[in-house]
Design an enzyme around this catalytic site. Structure first.
Site, short mmCIF file in Angstrom:
data_model
loop_
_atom_site.label_atom_id
_atom_site.label_comp_id
_atom_site.label_asym_id
_atom_site.label_seq_id
_atom_site.Cartn_x
_atom_site.Cartn_y
_atom_site.Cartn_z
N LYS A 119 0.83 -1.21 0.00
CA LYS A 119 0.00 0.00 0.00
C LYS A 119 0.86 1.25 0.00
O LYS A 119 0.55 2.22 -0.69
CB LYS A 119 -0.94 0.01 1.21
CG LYS A 119 -2.04 -1.01 1.07
CD LYS A 119 -3.30 -0.62 1.79
CE LYS A 119 -4.41 -1.60 1.44
NZ LYS A 119 -4.95 -2.32 2.58
N LYS A 128 -4.19 -11.88 -6.58
CA LYS A 128 -5.36 -12.36 -5.82
C LYS A 128 -6.60 -11.54 -6.16
O LYS A 128 -6.49 -10.35 -6.53
CB LYS A 128 -5.09 -12.30 -4.31
CG LYS A 128 -5.03 -10.90 -3.74
CD LYS A 128 -5.02 -10.89 -2.21
CE LYS A 128 -4.96 -9.45 -1.74
NZ LYS A 128 -4.94 -9.25 -0.31
N LYS A 171 -10.85 -6.43 -3.73
CA LYS A 171 -11.72 -5.29 -4.01
C LYS A 171 -10.92 -4.06 -4.40
O LYS A 171 -11.45 -3.12 -4.96
CB LYS A 171 -12.65 -5.00 -2.82
CG LYS A 171 -11.96 -4.92 -1.49
CD LYS A 171 -12.90 -5.26 -0.34
CE LYS A 171 -12.07 -5.62 0.89
NZ LYS A 171 -12.73 -6.40 1.87
P1 TYM Z 1 -10.37 -8.82 4.46
O1 TYM Z 1 -11.60 -8.11 4.92
O2 TYM Z 1 -9.53 -8.20 3.42
O3 TYM Z 1 -10.76 -10.26 3.93
C1 TYM Z 1 -11.60 -11.14 4.68
C2 TYM Z 1 -11.10 -12.55 4.53
O4 TYM Z 1 -11.07 -12.93 3.15
C3 TYM Z 1 -9.82 -13.49 2.82
N1 TYM Z 1 -9.50 -13.19 1.41
C4 TYM Z 1 -9.21 -14.11 0.50
N2 TYM Z 1 -9.12 -15.45 0.55
C5 TYM Z 1 -8.83 -16.12 -0.59
N3 TYM Z 1 -8.61 -15.51 -1.79
C6 TYM Z 1 -8.68 -14.16 -1.89
N4 TYM Z 1 -8.48 -13.58 -3.07
C7 TYM Z 1 -8.98 -13.40 -0.72
N5 TYM Z 1 -9.15 -12.07 -0.48
C8 TYM Z 1 -9.45 -11.96 0.84
C9 TYM Z 1 -8.83 -12.82 3.77
O5 TYM Z 1 -7.68 -13.59 3.92
C10 TYM Z 1 -9.66 -12.73 5.05
O6 TYM Z 1 -9.58 -13.94 5.79
N6 TYM Z 1 -7.05 -8.08 8.10
C11 TYM Z 1 -8.24 -8.82 7.74
C12 TYM Z 1 -9.41 -8.60 8.65
C13 TYM Z 1 -9.17 -8.84 10.10
C14 TYM Z 1 -9.01 -10.09 10.73
C15 TYM Z 1 -8.87 -9.79 12.12
C16 TYM Z 1 -8.99 -11.40 10.27
C17 TYM Z 1 -9.10 -7.87 11.07
N7 TYM Z 1 -8.93 -8.46 12.26
C18 TYM Z 1 -8.70 -10.82 13.05
C19 TYM Z 1 -8.80 -12.41 11.22
C20 TYM Z 1 -8.66 -12.11 12.59
C21 TYM Z 1 -8.66 -8.38 6.34
O7 TYM Z 1 -8.39 -7.29 5.91
O8 TYM Z 1 -9.48 -9.23 5.73
#
Ligand code: TYM
Length: 334
Positions: free
Chosen positions: A114, A197, A200
Site C-alpha cells: 500500500k 489475488k 476489491k
Molecule cells: P479482508 O476483509 O480483506 O478479507 C476477509 C477474509 O477474506 C480473505 N480473502 C481471500 N481469501 C482467498 N482468496 C482471496 N483472493 C482473498 N481475499 C481476501 C482474507 O484472507 C480474510 O480472511 N485483516 C483482515 C481482517 C481482520 C481479521 C482480524 C482477520 C481484522 N482483524 C482478526 C482475522 C482475525 C482483512 O483485511 O481481511
C-alpha cells in the site's frame, strides 16, 4: 472439555464480499461454528484506514452482517459482533503497538504494497498500525485458531510473535493462536489477472466476483475470464493459472474433486467449462443474494443480534484486557 476457540474478522469495505472472501474465509467460519466456540466480527475500525464515506460505511457494515447470516453464520452457534462495539479492541491495540518494533511493522507486505502505491503524506498511520489492531482482535479472545485466507498469514505470524513476547516479558497471559488456512480456496485469483489475488482494490472490477451482484453480471465475468492457450481443462497453476483458478472455484463450490471435474471436461473446450463454472457460481449465490436483501429489510432484527453479540464479546474481552493492564503495571482505578 470446552471447545477450542476460533476468531476471525472481515472488513465491511465494499458492501458486497467477493468470492475470495467467501472461499478463503467465511465458508470455513460456517463450518467451524459447530465444532468450535466461534467469535466472528465485522472489523469496521480496520475499514477506516481507507477513509470510507460515513454513510456508506454504516450501510456496508449492516450489509456485511446480513451477508454473513445469509451465508450461514448462525448467531445461535457463534458470537457475531461489530469490532467498534467492543472498546477493548482499541485498548489492547495500543498495548500491541507499544510491543511492536518499528522495523517489524515496516516489513508487513500489505503495508509495503500500500505504501508503494500511495505517496507518504497521504497514507494514514492506521495502515501502518493495522496489524497490531488485528493482533488485539485475536488475542483478546484467546483464540486457538484463526480461519483466514493466505494473504493474512503474515499478520497471524506477527500476532503469534507479539503474544509470545508479551508472555515472556510479563508472564503467560495469551494463548498462542494458529492460522487456519486451507490448501484449496485460500487464494482465489482475479479472473482477468490470474496471477494476482481477487481483491476489491483491484484496478478493474472485471476480474472480481461480488456475491451480491446480479447473476447476469457474474455470468458475463466468468465467461470472459482469461484462460490460457491450449484447450485442455487441467489443474496446473504454472502453465494454466486461469483454468486452475476456475477449477478451484468450481470444486470448492460444488464439493466435487478437481480430478472428477477434469474428467468430466476431458475432450471438451474452455467455453463449455466456463459455462458450467458460471452456472455453479450463480446458482450458489442466488439464495445468498435473496436472503441478504430480505434480512436488510429488518434492520431491527440485525441490531438485536449485534447487541447480544457485543455483550458476549465484551464479557471475554474485558477479562483479557484487565489481566493485561494488571500485568503491565497500569494502576487500577480505585
Ligand atoms: P479482508 O476483509 O480483506 O478479507 C476477509 C477474509 O477474506 C480473505 N480473502 C481471500 N481469501 C482467498 N482468496 C482471496 N483472493 C482473498 N481475499 C481476501 C482474507 O484472507 C480474510 O480472511 N485483516 C483482515 C481482517 C481482520 C481479521 C482480524 C482477520 C481484522 N482483524 C482478526 C482475522 C482475525 C482483512 O483485511 O481481511
Amino acid at each position: 472439555m470446552s471447545k477450542p476457540r476460533v476468531l476471525s474478522g472481515i472488513q465491511p469495505t465494499n458492501g458486497s464480499f467477493h468470492l475470495g472472501n467467501y472461499l478463503g474465509a467465511v465458508k470455513q467460519w460456517v463450518e467451524l461454528q459447530e465444532s468450535h466456540d466461534a467469535f466472528y466480527c465485522v472489523v469496521d475500525l480496520h475499514a477506516l484506514t481507507s477513509s470510507p464515506d460515513p454513510k456508506e460505511l454504516r450501510q456496508n457494515t449492516l450489509v456485511s452482517v446480513a451477508q454473513l447470516l445469509a451465508l450461514g453464520v448462525d448467531p445461535e452457534h457463534c458470537t457475531l459482533f461489530i469490532q467498534s462495539h467492543v472498546a477493548e479492541h482499541n485498548q489492547l491495540g495500543w498495548v500491541m503497538e507499544c510491543l511492536t518494533g518499528f522495523g517489524e511493522a515496516s516489513r508487513m507486505t500489505q503495508f509495503k504494497d500500500k505504501s508503494q502505491k500511495i505517496e507518504n503524506d497521504r497514507i494514514g498511520v492506521g495502515v501502518f498500525t493495522y496489524p497490531m489492531l488485528m493482533a488485539a482482535d485475536i488475542l483478546l479472545y484467546q483464540a486457538d485458531q484463526v480461519p483466514v485466507g493466505e494473504d493474512q498469514r503474515q499478520h497471524i505470524e506477527l500476532t503469534r510473535d507479539l503474544a509470545t513476547r508479551f508472555n515472556s516479558q510479563y508472564g503467560k497471559t495469551f494463548r498462542i493462536p494458529e492460522g487456519y488456512i486451507l490448501k484449496e480456496g485460500a487464494k482465489i485469483y482475479d479472473l482477468q489477472d490470474p496471477t494476482s489475488k481477487m481483491s476489491k482494490s483491484a484496478e478493474s472490477a472485471s476480474g472480481l466476483i461480488e456475491l451480491l451482484d446480479a447473476p447476469e453480471i457474474n455470468t458475463k465475468k466468468i465467461k470472459s475470464a482469461v484462460t490460457d492457450t491450449g484447450r485442455e481443462v487441467r489443474f496446473d497453476v504454472a502453465q494454466k493459472p486461469g483454468i486452475s483458478n476456475l477449477l478451484t472455484i468450481y470444486s470448492t463450490l460444488s464439493g466435487r474433486s478437481v480430478a472428477e471435474i477434469e474428467n468430466e471436461f476431458d475432450g471438451k473446450g474452455y467455453g463449455d467449462f466456463k459455462g458450467a463454472v458460471a452456472e455453479v457460481v450463480v446458482e450458489y449465490l442466488r439464495p445468498v443474494r435473496t436472503k441478504t436483501l430480505e434480512l436488510l429489510g429488518d434492520p431491527g432484527h440485525l441490531n438485536a443480534i449485534l447487541r447480544v453479540g457485543a455483550d458476549k464479546a465484551s464479557a471475554v474481552a474485558s477479562k483479557t484486557l484487565s489481566d493485561v493492564y494488571e500485568r503491565i503495571g497500569l494502576l487500577a482505578r480505585g
